[in-house]
Design an enzyme around this catalytic site. Structure first.
Site, PDB file in Angstrom:
ATOM      1  N   TRP A 158       0.842  -1.203   0.000  1.00  0.00           N
ATOM      2  CA  TRP A 158       0.000   0.000   0.000  1.00  0.00           C
ATOM      3  C   TRP A 158       0.873   1.246   0.000  1.00  0.00           C
ATOM      4  O   TRP A 158       1.426   1.624   1.039  1.00  0.00           O
ATOM      5  CB  TRP A 158      -0.894   0.014   1.249  1.00  0.00           C
ATOM      6  CG  TRP A 158      -1.808  -1.158   1.322  1.00  0.00           C
ATOM      7  CD1 TRP A 158      -3.003  -1.281   0.693  1.00  0.00           C
ATOM      8  CD2 TRP A 158      -1.620  -2.364   2.067  1.00  0.00           C
ATOM      9  NE1 TRP A 158      -3.563  -2.504   0.976  1.00  0.00           N
ATOM     10  CE2 TRP A 158      -2.739  -3.196   1.820  1.00  0.00           C
ATOM     11  CE3 TRP A 158      -0.607  -2.849   2.895  1.00  0.00           C
ATOM     12  CZ2 TRP A 158      -2.888  -4.454   2.386  1.00  0.00           C
ATOM     13  CZ3 TRP A 158      -0.749  -4.121   3.458  1.00  0.00           C
ATOM     14  CH2 TRP A 158      -1.878  -4.905   3.200  1.00  0.00           C
ATOM     15  N   HIS A 178      -6.743   1.367   2.817  1.00  0.00           N
ATOM     16  CA  HIS A 178      -7.765   0.332   2.663  1.00  0.00           C
ATOM     17  C   HIS A 178      -8.801   0.512   3.775  1.00  0.00           C
ATOM     18  O   HIS A 178      -8.632   1.343   4.666  1.00  0.00           O
ATOM     19  CB  HIS A 178      -7.165  -1.080   2.679  1.00  0.00           C
ATOM     20  CG  HIS A 178      -6.248  -1.385   3.837  1.00  0.00           C
ATOM     21  ND1 HIS A 178      -5.706  -2.604   4.064  1.00  0.00           N
ATOM     22  CD2 HIS A 178      -5.791  -0.600   4.868  1.00  0.00           C
ATOM     23  CE1 HIS A 178      -4.943  -2.582   5.153  1.00  0.00           C
ATOM     24  NE2 HIS A 178      -4.996  -1.369   5.656  1.00  0.00           N
ATOM     25  N   ARG A 204      -4.291   6.053  -2.357  1.00  0.00           N
ATOM     26  CA  ARG A 204      -2.950   5.471  -2.497  1.00  0.00           C
ATOM     27  C   ARG A 204      -2.044   6.404  -3.273  1.00  0.00           C
ATOM     28  O   ARG A 204      -2.477   7.027  -4.240  1.00  0.00           O
ATOM     29  CB  ARG A 204      -3.049   4.110  -3.181  1.00  0.00           C
ATOM     30  CG  ARG A 204      -3.782   3.137  -2.264  1.00  0.00           C
ATOM     31  CD  ARG A 204      -3.806   1.732  -2.780  1.00  0.00           C
ATOM     32  NE  ARG A 204      -4.623   0.923  -1.874  1.00  0.00           N
ATOM     33  CZ  ARG A 204      -4.937  -0.338  -2.068  1.00  0.00           C
ATOM     34  NH1 ARG A 204      -4.487  -0.959  -3.141  1.00  0.00           N
ATOM     35  NH2 ARG A 204      -5.681  -0.995  -1.200  1.00  0.00           N
ATOM     36  N   GLN A 218     -13.615   0.959  -1.466  1.00  0.00           N
ATOM     37  CA  GLN A 218     -13.566  -0.433  -1.013  1.00  0.00           C
ATOM     38  C   GLN A 218     -14.797  -0.761  -0.170  1.00  0.00           C
ATOM     39  O   GLN A 218     -15.460   0.131   0.366  1.00  0.00           O
ATOM     40  CB  GLN A 218     -12.321  -0.680  -0.149  1.00  0.00           C
ATOM     41  CG  GLN A 218     -11.034  -0.792  -0.952  1.00  0.00           C
ATOM     42  CD  GLN A 218      -9.906  -1.408  -0.129  1.00  0.00           C
ATOM     43  OE1 GLN A 218      -9.952  -1.442   1.098  1.00  0.00           O
ATOM     44  NE2 GLN A 218      -8.893  -1.898  -0.817  1.00  0.00           N
ATOM     45  N   VAL A 261      -4.710 -11.738   8.148  1.00  0.00           N
ATOM     46  CA  VAL A 261      -5.551 -12.938   8.065  1.00  0.00           C
ATOM     47  C   VAL A 261      -4.667 -14.177   7.973  1.00  0.00           C
ATOM     48  O   VAL A 261      -3.557 -14.133   7.475  1.00  0.00           O
ATOM     49  CB  VAL A 261      -6.516 -12.885   6.850  1.00  0.00           C
ATOM     50  CG1 VAL A 261      -7.662 -11.931   7.122  1.00  0.00           C
ATOM     51  CG2 VAL A 261      -5.783 -12.507   5.564  1.00  0.00           C
ATOM     52  N   ALA A 315     -12.627 -12.124   7.356  1.00  0.00           N
ATOM     53  CA  ALA A 315     -12.664 -10.756   6.838  1.00  0.00           C
ATOM     54  C   ALA A 315     -12.458 -10.811   5.334  1.00  0.00           C
ATOM     55  O   ALA A 315     -11.843 -11.741   4.806  1.00  0.00           O
ATOM     56  CB  ALA A 315     -11.579  -9.905   7.494  1.00  0.00           C
TER      57      ALA A 315
END
Ligand code: PHE
Length: 347
Positions: A158, A178, A204, A218, A261, A315
């Site tokens: 990112w 994000h 970004r 998003q 995650v 998620a």
């Protein structure tokens, strides 16, 4: 030398000219030409001086009578011309008030708004509630708490727009890259069971090209509860993908890495151009990635104060522009924000 015949001729000519004068300017010209100080009738009256007294009297009277007649004729003509003009204006400006008005251009929703609404409708239909978070974010929420510490190579995923701040004692601030910081924000504030989606703009520090914009939209998803498994994530996303892209879609999952995650994966659909055979759009893989997802990292659950032995969660996060490009066959993300009506009117 003025005579009765002169007067008759003058009258005939004057009336003929008067008849031909069809507007105010021509009428004025006529008046000056016949009745003005240097006009033809005045000239004729001047010529009387060369006549005998007897003649002067008769011709003079006749000339004066002519003057009166011409003045009257002029006045009448002026009236008629004026009236005709008014009539013309009235007729010209007459409006048929029973005609329908010209059609007004119809507004419509921006394709990103439409896609966003469809995404939200699909997921709220599966029990997710909409939450929101700030676009200006702390480094802590955008990175640290998501297990992306300073100098972690994953920060390169990112490119970040940092916000200038006085460094002394202040925490670093940025434009969120994000919507994932809202996983943390929501977990800090609530207890399981959690089922939320967070739509919002992200930023970004990126050169724009056909697939990258410095601003994007998003939708984040988060579910935390007892007994949530990878099967729940796959089932939710497969149903979502089919609601968005069609019931006959093949939905696939593949391992991917996101620090927050474990396991992490990407969700993909079979390429709708080649139907899986391989083509340019799907980079000859037969699949098109639609979003990133995974099981919430147990460390993050623990940091939120949840017992990771008791609770699990999943998620996911997707780019709305990307979903819209795939749904509508748009080949350049920059079309969405260039405000070209020829593009926008197609939706
Ligand atoms: N936040 C990730 C991105 O912007 C997407 C993501 C969200 C991945 C949630 C996994 C889980 O690329």
């Amino acid at each position: 030398m003025a005579s009765d015949t002169d007067i008759q001729q003058l009258e005939a000519a004057a009336l003929k000219d008067l008849d031909a004068a069809s507007d105010i300017a021509a009428l004025e010209e006529w008046r000056v030409g016949y009745l003005g100080r240097k006009g033809r009738l005045t000239g004729l009256l001047r010529g009387l001086s060369s006549l005998s007294i007897e003649e002067r009297r008769t011709v003079g009277r006749a000339a004066n009578e002519l003057k009166e007649r011409l003045e009257e004729a002029h006045e009448a003509r002026r009236h008629a011309v004026e009236e005709a003009r008014v009539e013309q204006v009235i007729v010209g400006e007459r409006r048929d008030v029973t005609l329908p008005g010209p059609p007004l251009p119809r507004g419509r929703l921006h394709p990103i708004t439409q896609t966003m609404r469809d995404i939200v409708a699909s997921l709220s239909g599966m029990g997710f509630q909409v939450a929101e978070g700030p676009e200006i974010e702390w480094d802590r929420y955008n990175f640290e708490a998501l297990r992306i510490p300073q100098d972690h190579p994953a920060r390169d995923m990112w490119d970040t727009l940092w916000i200038d701040y006085e460094k002394d004692g202040r925490r670093p601030m940025l434009m969120r890259t994000h919507t994932s910081p809202n996983q943390i924000r929501v977990m800090e504030q609530r207890e399981p069971p959690i089922r939320i989606i967070v739509p919002g703009k992200c930023y970004r520090f990126e050169a724009t090209d056909a697939t990258h914009e410095w601003m994007l939209t998003q939708v984040e998803g988060l579910a935390v509860d007892e007994g949530i498994s990878l099967a729940d994530l796959k089932g939710t996303l497969a149903e979502f993908a089919r609601q968005m892209f069609g019931r006959d879609r093949k939905v696939g999952f593949r391992c991917d890495y996101f620090p927050f995650v474990e396991p992490g994966m990407e969700c993909r659909i079979d390429c709708f151009i080649c139907r899986g055979d391989g083509c340019r759009t799907c980079h000859h893989s037969g699949w098109i990635e639609i979003l990133g997802a995974g099981m919430v990292h147990p460390e993050i659950l623990a940091n939120a104060g949840y017992d990771p032995e008791r609770y699990t969660g999943f998620a996911f996060g997707m780019g709305v522009e990307r979903i819209a490009m795939l749904r509508y066959g748009v080949d350049d993300i920059r079309h969405f924000y260039s405000n070209d009506l020829r593009f926008l009117r197609q939706f």
